[in-house]
Design an enzyme around this catalytic site. Structure first.
Site, short mmCIF file in Angstrom:
data_model
loop_
_atom_site.label_atom_id
_atom_site.label_comp_id
_atom_site.label_asym_id
_atom_site.label_seq_id
_atom_site.Cartn_x
_atom_site.Cartn_y
_atom_site.Cartn_z
N ARG A 176 70.16 -64.30 -32.96
CA ARG A 176 69.13 -65.33 -33.04
C ARG A 176 69.78 -66.68 -32.73
O ARG A 176 70.89 -66.98 -33.16
CB ARG A 176 68.53 -65.37 -34.44
CG ARG A 176 67.51 -64.30 -34.74
CD ARG A 176 66.13 -64.58 -34.15
NE ARG A 176 65.48 -65.72 -34.75
CZ ARG A 176 64.88 -65.75 -35.94
NH1 ARG A 176 64.92 -64.66 -36.72
NH2 ARG A 176 64.29 -66.83 -36.38
N ARG A 217 71.85 -68.42 -36.30
CA ARG A 217 70.88 -68.23 -37.37
C ARG A 217 71.28 -68.96 -38.65
O ARG A 217 70.43 -69.41 -39.42
CB ARG A 217 70.71 -66.74 -37.67
CG ARG A 217 69.57 -66.42 -38.60
CD ARG A 217 69.47 -64.94 -38.87
NE ARG A 217 70.51 -64.48 -39.80
CZ ARG A 217 70.53 -63.28 -40.35
NH1 ARG A 217 69.60 -62.39 -40.03
NH2 ARG A 217 71.47 -62.93 -41.18
N LYS A 265 60.91 -56.45 -39.70
CA LYS A 265 61.72 -55.81 -38.65
C LYS A 265 61.73 -54.31 -38.94
O LYS A 265 61.99 -53.87 -40.06
CB LYS A 265 63.14 -56.37 -38.62
CG LYS A 265 63.88 -56.35 -39.95
CD LYS A 265 65.22 -57.05 -39.83
CE LYS A 265 65.94 -57.09 -41.18
NZ LYS A 265 67.22 -57.84 -41.10
N LYS A 295 62.71 -55.89 -30.78
CA LYS A 295 63.84 -56.50 -31.49
C LYS A 295 65.08 -56.28 -30.63
O LYS A 295 65.61 -55.18 -30.56
CB LYS A 295 64.02 -55.89 -32.88
CG LYS A 295 65.08 -56.61 -33.70
CD LYS A 295 65.25 -55.98 -35.06
CE LYS A 295 66.13 -56.86 -35.95
NZ LYS A 295 67.42 -57.21 -35.34
N GLU A 326 66.33 -65.31 -28.79
CA GLU A 326 67.43 -64.34 -28.89
C GLU A 326 68.41 -64.58 -27.75
O GLU A 326 68.03 -64.61 -26.57
CB GLU A 326 66.89 -62.91 -28.80
CG GLU A 326 67.91 -61.85 -29.15
CD GLU A 326 68.02 -61.60 -30.65
OE1 GLU A 326 68.85 -60.78 -31.05
OE2 GLU A 326 67.27 -62.23 -31.41
N GLU A 331 56.68 -57.28 -31.09
CA GLU A 331 57.65 -57.60 -30.05
C GLU A 331 58.84 -56.66 -30.18
O GLU A 331 59.05 -56.07 -31.24
CB GLU A 331 58.16 -59.04 -30.19
CG GLU A 331 57.10 -60.12 -30.10
CD GLU A 331 57.69 -61.48 -30.46
OE1 GLU A 331 58.20 -62.17 -29.55
OE2 GLU A 331 57.65 -61.85 -31.65
#
Length: 535
Positions: A231, A246, A394, A226, A272, A224
Site C-alpha cells: 500500500r 502504509r 480482505k 487484492k 498499490e 476489487e
C-alpha cells in the site's frame, strides 16, 4: 537519561500491551522537553543521526576486552547493546549521565573521527542499565517490544488526544517534537498541514472468514482484486511530492520514477505499489529489489519499473474527500484520472458480481492469476483511519502447505536470544549420481508456541552436526509443515525458488524426514504473473 533507561528496562520485560502503554504514558507526562521528544523519535521513526556504531563499538571494546571474548559474548547474548553494556568496565561515581538532549546535541556536533572517544566518555558516566539504554537510543532500533504505532497510541492517550489526530499531524512536525507536545498540551495551535504533502492515516481492512461471505451483497459492497504489492499513499501539494508506505514511512527517494509524474498536482491518493513490465505485474520479489533503499540507481529503475494501481482519493485541490461515501470518492477519482492520466498509474478494476457465491468462484481463480485475493468495501462508507469494523474486508486466498525438513537453526534476538528459534528448511531433490539431497527453500521463525519452541531448541542442541558461527546444522530428521502464500522463481537461491511469507504451521514430530515433500512438488505452485489490467 536515567528516566529513559528505566523506561526501556521496564518495557523489555513487560509483555502486556496495556501495561506497556501505561509505562509510556507516564514517561510522556513526566519527562521534560526536549528529552521526551528525542525518546519519542527513538521509539518511532528513529533519531536523525547516522552513526557507524557497530564499527566504533568493536574498536572501543577491543581496547577494553579480549576481542574473542567479545565476539563469543555477542554471539551468545544476541544483542550488541546488552553485550557492550555488561562488558564495559564500571567507573567509580558513574550514574550521573547527560540528558537525552545533551547526548543528541553532542553527537550531532561530533565528527566521525571523534565518535569513539565521545561515546566512550558518555559510557564511562553511566551504570550498566544506562549504558544499554544509551546504545539502544543511538542505535536506531531499540527493539524493546513496542511498535511506532503503539508509542503514538500511548502519546495520544497520555495527553488527551486520539491516535488519528497524532498520525494526522505526524509528518508536519519533526524531532524533538516540541511543537507537537505544545499542541497536545493545549499550549499552542494545531501544527498546520496546509500546503505540505503530509501523510494521512490509511484505512485498513479486516480479514473476512469464509463463513462470513454471505453478508457481502452487491447492493452494499464493491469488490476489487487484492494485489501483491505494498500500500502506498501519494501526497502532492505546494510543488512537492511525497510517497508514503502504509505505516507513514517516506519512501519517495526509492521511487523517484513515480514521484516525478505527480509534480505540480494537488492531490492525495491511495493505491498499490507494484512492478509492471509490458502490462504484466511482476512477482513481489521484483518489488523487493527496490524497497528499503535510500537512493534508487538508474539501472534498478529501468530493470524494475514501478507502477501504482490507484484505489482511492483522499484530497483534491485542497478539499478533504474522506468524509464522502466511497462511491462518490471513486467517481471523482475516475474523473480526475481521465483528465490527467498520470504516468505509471492505472485504476484498480471493479469486479462485477451478482451474489456472494459468485465472489467465492472469483476468489478461487486468484491463485492461478498470482493475485492475493479480494478486497470488499462498503459503498456508503467514508475513508476512516485505522481498521474500522464493518467497512473494508480482505478475503485472501487460502495458504498453501508443504512438509519440509529442518536443515539449520540460529538463535533469535531479544527474549529469544538464548533459544534456537530461526530455522532454515529444505525439500528433497535429486542430486549428483541420482542421490536424494536436501536443498534449502526458506526460513521461518514464527508459528510456534512457547512449549514447542523449547522442545525444538532441545532438538537442535541434541542433534547438531556442525556449527558455522551462530548457525548450527542439524540432523535432517525434524519435519516442519510450512504454510506459505506463493512460490516464485529465484536465481539467488540454490533451489531456484523462493517462498512468499513462509511460516511454521505444524511441527510434524510424527513424520519421517524421508516422507517430506520434494522440490518438484513445491515447483508446481509457481504461477505466471497476471496481466496488469486486473481483468
Amino acid at each position: 537519561m536515567d528516566e529513559f533507561a528505566r523506561l526501556l528496562d521496564a518495557l523489555v520485560v513487560t509483555p502486556a500491551r496495556n501495561r506497556k502503554i501505561e509505562l509510556l504514558e507516564r514517561y510522556f507526562r513526566q519527562a521534560p522537553d526536549p528529552d521526551r521528544g528525542w525518546a519519542l523519535a527513538a521509539l518511532s521513526d528513529g533519531l536523525p543521526l547516522r552513526l557507524a556504531l557497530k564499527r566504533v563499538l568493536a574498536e572501543l571494546m577491543a581496547q577494553r576486552v579480549d576481542p574473542v571474548l567479545y565476539k563469543l559474548s555477542r554471539d551468545y547474548v544476541g544483542d550488541t547493546a546488552e553485550t557492550v553494556a555488561l562488558l564495559w568496565p564500571d567507573t567509580p561515581g558513574a550514574g550521573r549521565p547527560p540528558s537525552l538532549g545533551q547526548i543528541v546535541d553532542s553527537l550531532k556536533q561530533t565528527p566521525a573521527s571523534r565518535l569513539g572517544p565521545v561515546l566512550a566518555e558518555m559510557l564511562d558516566t553511566m551504570t550498566a542499565t544506562q549504558r544499554w539504554a544509551l546504545l539502544k537510543f543511538v542505535g536506531g532500533a531499540p527493539r524493546v517490544g513496542v511498535s511506532a504505532r503503539l508509542v503514538k497510541t500511548a502519546l495520544a492517550s497520555a495527553l488527551g488526544s486520539s491516535l488519528e489526530d497524532v498520525e494526522e499531524v505526524w509528518h508536519a512536525v519533526a524531532p524533538p517534537y516540541t511543537e507537537l507536545f505544545a499542541w497536545l498540551e493545549g499550549r499552542s495551535e494545531r501544527p498546520t498541514l496546509l500546503a505540505r504533502p503530509v501523510f494521512r492515516p490509511m484505512m485498513l481492512a479486516h480479514p473476512l472468514a469464509d463463513e462470513d461471505i454471505g453478508q457481502i451483497s452487491p447492493e452494499e459492497f464493491i469488490a476489487e482484486w487484492k494485489w501483491d504489492g505494498i500500500r502506498i499513499q501519494i501526497a502532492a501539494t505546494g510543488g512537492e511530492v511525497r510517497l508514503y508506505s502504509r505505516t507513514g514511512d517516506d519512501i519517495t527517494a526509492a521511487f523517484p520514477d513515480v514521484a516525478v509524474g505527480f509534480a505540480g498536482r494537488e492531490v492525495t491518493l491511495d493505491g498499490e505499489l507494484l512492478v509492471v513490465r509490458d502490462g504484466v505485474v511482476a512477482p513481489f520479489s521484483d518489488l523487493q529489489q527496490r524497497l528499503n533503499r535510500k537512493v534508487a540507481a538508474t539501472r534498478l529503475l529501468e530493470a524494475h519499473p514501478a507502477h501504482v494501481r490507484l484505489y482511492d482519493m483522499l484530497l483534491l485541490s485542497g478539499d478533504d474527500l474522506r468524509p464522502l461515501a466511497l462511491t462518490e470518492r471513486r467517481r471523482r477519482l475516475e474523473a480526475w484520472f481521465s483528465a490527467t492520466l498520470p504516468p505509471r498509474t492505472d485504476l484498480s478494476a471493479l469486479i462485477a458480481f451478482d451474489r456472494p457465491s459468485e465472489l467465492a468462484e472469483i476468489r478461487g481463480g486468484a491463485r492461478a492469476a498470482a493475485i492475493e485475493g479480494l478486497m470488499l468495501k462498503r459503498k456508503t462508507g467514508p475513508y476512516l483511519a485505522g481498521r474500522v469494523r464493518g467497512h473494508w474486508y480482505k478475503w485472501k486466498r487460502d495458504a498453501l502447505t508443504v512438509d519440509c525438513v529442518m536443515m539449520y537453526a540460529q538463535r533469535g534476538s531479544g527474549k529469544r536470544s538464548s533459544l534456537y528459534s530461526d530455522y532454515t528448511f529444505g525439500v528433497w531433490t535429486t542430486g549428483e549420481a541420482g542421490a536424494r539431497v536436501l536443498v534449502p527453500v526458506g526460513k521461518a521463525y514464527s508459528g510456534m508456541t512457547d512449549e514447542e519452541l523449547l522442545r525444538i531448541d532441545r532438538f537442535v542442541r541434541q542433534n547438531t552436526t556442525e556449527t558455522f558461527g551462530p548457525v548450527r546444522a542439524v540432523k535432517p530428521e525434524l519435519v516442519l509443515e510450512i504454510a506459505f502464500d506463493a512460490v516464485q522463481l529465484s536465481r539467488r537461491h540454490k533451489s531456484g525458488v523462493a517462498m512468499r511469507f513462509p511460516r511454521i504451521n505444524r511441527i510434524r514430530w510424527d513424520k519421517p524426514a524421508a516422507e517430506a515433500d520434494t522440490l518438484a512438488t513445491l515447483s508446481t505452485y509457481i504461477v505466471s504473473a497476471p496481466d496488469a489490467s486486473g481483468d
